[in-house]
Design a protein around this motif. Structure first.
Motif, mmCIF file in Angstrom:
data_model
loop_
_atom_site.group_PDB
_atom_site.id
_atom_site.type_symbol
_atom_site.label_atom_id
_atom_site.label_comp_id
_atom_site.label_asym_id
_atom_site.label_seq_id
_atom_site.Cartn_x
_atom_site.Cartn_y
_atom_site.Cartn_z
ATOM 1 N N ALA A 58 93.889 48.301 87.941
ATOM 2 C CA ALA A 58 92.397 48.460 87.289
ATOM 3 C C ALA A 58 91.607 48.914 88.140
ATOM 4 O O ALA A 58 90.662 49.473 87.785
ATOM 5 C CB ALA A 58 92.154 46.678 87.067
ATOM 6 N N ALA A 59 91.787 48.665 89.493
ATOM 7 C CA ALA A 59 90.743 49.175 90.320
ATOM 8 C C ALA A 59 90.715 50.756 90.621
ATOM 9 O O ALA A 59 89.959 51.633 90.486
ATOM 10 C CB ALA A 59 91.147 48.723 91.819
ATOM 11 N N ASP A 60 92.062 51.419 90.354
ATOM 12 C CA ASP A 60 92.229 52.904 90.187
ATOM 13 C C ASP A 60 91.648 53.261 88.914
ATOM 14 O O ASP A 60 90.987 54.193 88.801
ATOM 15 C CB ASP A 60 93.751 53.000 90.385
ATOM 16 N N GLN A 61 91.826 52.633 87.780
ATOM 17 C CA GLN A 61 90.988 53.141 86.541
ATOM 18 C C GLN A 61 89.727 52.838 86.673
ATOM 19 O O GLN A 61 88.762 53.787 86.066
ATOM 20 C CB GLN A 61 91.630 52.191 85.507
ATOM 21 N N ASP A 82 87.891 53.369 89.380
ATOM 22 C CA ASP A 82 87.298 54.491 90.064
ATOM 23 C C ASP A 82 87.460 55.808 89.195
ATOM 24 O O ASP A 82 86.331 56.564 89.369
ATOM 25 C CB ASP A 82 88.190 54.847 91.478
ATOM 26 N N ARG A 83 88.340 56.027 88.478
ATOM 27 C CA ARG A 83 88.556 57.229 87.730
ATOM 28 C C ARG A 83 87.511 57.044 86.615
ATOM 29 O O ARG A 83 86.713 57.969 86.114
ATOM 30 C CB ARG A 83 89.982 57.252 86.870
ATOM 31 N N LEU A 84 87.115 55.876 86.099
ATOM 32 C CA LEU A 84 86.117 55.836 85.098
ATOM 33 C C LEU A 84 84.664 56.093 85.684
ATOM 34 O O LEU A 84 83.979 56.790 84.964
ATOM 35 C CB LEU A 84 85.983 54.281 84.592
ATOM 36 N N ALA A 85 84.454 55.703 86.755
ATOM 37 C CA ALA A 85 83.101 56.166 87.567
ATOM 38 C C ALA A 85 83.071 57.505 87.890
ATOM 39 O O ALA A 85 81.869 58.125 87.774
ATOM 40 C CB ALA A 85 83.002 55.159 88.806
ATOM 41 N N GLU A 86 84.188 58.078 87.901
ATOM 42 C CA GLU A 86 84.229 59.518 88.334
ATOM 43 C C GLU A 86 83.993 60.360 86.907
ATOM 44 O O GLU A 86 83.301 61.383 86.786
ATOM 45 C CB GLU A 86 85.547 60.100 89.024
ATOM 46 N N ASN A 87 84.631 59.928 85.856
ATOM 47 C CA ASN A 87 84.682 60.812 84.742
ATOM 48 C C ASN A 87 83.604 60.416 83.727
ATOM 49 O O ASN A 87 82.963 61.319 83.195
ATOM 50 C CB ASN A 87 85.896 60.225 83.933
ATOM 51 N N LEU A 88 82.791 59.299 83.851
ATOM 52 C CA LEU A 88 81.717 58.995 83.038
ATOM 53 C C LEU A 88 80.519 60.026 83.347
ATOM 54 O O LEU A 88 80.089 60.613 82.307
ATOM 55 C CB LEU A 88 81.164 57.674 83.263
#
Length: 363
Positions: free
Chosen positions: A103-106, A108-114
């Protein structure tokens, strides 16, 4: 000379009445000033008030587990509360161990991709005939995005320490409230005249039962919504499906408004991929929310006092406007408690109506 004492007595009575009226007027003025001062103090200390409300909610959640232990296993109340706290910690620790890193990795990716998805979406929208106006509304001076997700995340990180202090303090107070609920309830009731205490005590107990029922239904709804949203987004292949599902489940704690806001990150991310992914994500979110509104919400409403949906929506909006995100987060449980208290102490007592409040017969 015989009428003089009679006039003097009448004058004395009139003077006494005037003195009583002046005293009553002065008391009313002082009462209004005191009530205004208390209201102003509560507004200035709104964060503290909502943290206390959060501690009460945590205490109710603990008692959802502790009360069955007391009834079925005949545990002492304090031991049952201690066991309930250990159980909740074990659940959170197990969930963190199984899903925490993923969940933490996702997230992080969500914060980068949004931010990239928002920029790409703005660029796509700006190509249409009405897109320039929309893009201009989303863009501030110098071309900076008005919806600055990265800046929002940075501001949240800056307040992490304060949030952790609030969280630990609220959780600790919640455990203390759960250990000694009668002590704090009866201590607050001592502020009232003795003749009012039994009636108010019954109303507070009934309000607690209604709040407990609301929390049971809401926690079930949060688990179902989070699970179904995660599974649906995983099936269609949307990135960060677990993080988006957790956001959808947690947002369900704020009825009506929370689910709508929680769908925006997933839809924006899907729109940045292609139209087909956006359509699939929209089907997942709408399908889950239809299930929630037609099956889960009616179940929740059966567990608590029947609160009008419009009242729920406007309480969330009003508390959010007055007190920010913390007010919106706790608006519904506070409204549940106040709604039952008003029904019991005002409508029934003042007008004599028998409202048959949920949980009253069991209480």
């Amino acid at each position: 000379m015989q009428h003089t004492p009679r006039r003097t007595g009448a004058a004395e009575r009139a003077g006494a009445q005037n003195g009583v009226q002046r005293g009553n007027f002065a008391f009313r003025v002082l009462f209004i000033i005191a009530a205004t001062a208390v209201a102003f103090a509560l507004y200035k200390l709104s964060t503290l008030v909502f943290l206390i409300a959060g501690a009460i909610v945590i205490a109710v959640i603990i008692h959802l587990i502790a009360d069955p232990l007391c009834k079925r296993l005949s545990m002492p109340p304090k031991l049952a509360v201690f066991a309930a706290v250990l159980f909740l910690l074990a659940i959170m620790g197990g969930a963190g161990y199984l899903f925490g890193s993923k969940a933490a990795d996702q997230f992080d990716r969500l914060a980068e991709n949004l931010p990239q998805a928002i920029g790409q979406l703005q660029e796509t929208i700006s190509r249409g005939p009405f897109g320039r106006a929309v893009s201009g509304a989303l863009t501030g001076e110098g071309g900076a995005s008005a919806i600055d997700i990265a800046g929002f995340v940075r501001s949240m990180i800056g307040g992490v320490l304060t949030s952790l202090v609030y969280l630990v303090s609220t959780a600790t107070a919640g455990v203390i409230f759960a250990m000694y609920p009668e002590h704090y309830r009866d201590g607050a009731l001592k502020l009232l005249p003795p003749r009012l205490r039994p009636r108010v005590r019954d109303a507070v107990n009934l309000s607690g039962k209604s709040l407990k029922g609301w929390l049971v239904g809401q926690l079930i709804a949060m688990a179902i919504i989070g699970t179904l949203t995660s599974l649906g987004l995983m099936v269609i292949g949307l990135p960060s499906w677990l993080a988006l599902g957790l956001v959808a489940g947690l947002a369900q704690f704020v009825p009506v408004v929370g689910p709508i806001l929680s769908a925006l990150p997933g839809l924006i991310l899907a729109a940045s991929i292609d139209v087909t992914m956006l359509l699939h994500a929209l089907i997942v979110y709408v399908g889950v929310q239809q299930l929630e509104s037609n099956f889960i919400t009616p179940f929740v409403m059966r567990q608590t006092a029947s609160i009008p949906m419009a009242l729920t929506v406007f309480s969330i909006i009003g508390f959010g406007m007055l007190f920010g995100g913390l007010g919106a987060l706790l608006a519904t449980p506070i409204t549940v408690a106040i709604y039952v208290l008003l029904q019991k102490l005002y409508i029934e007592d003042e007008f004599g109506d028998d409202l048959n409040i949920h949980g009253e017969k069991q209480a």
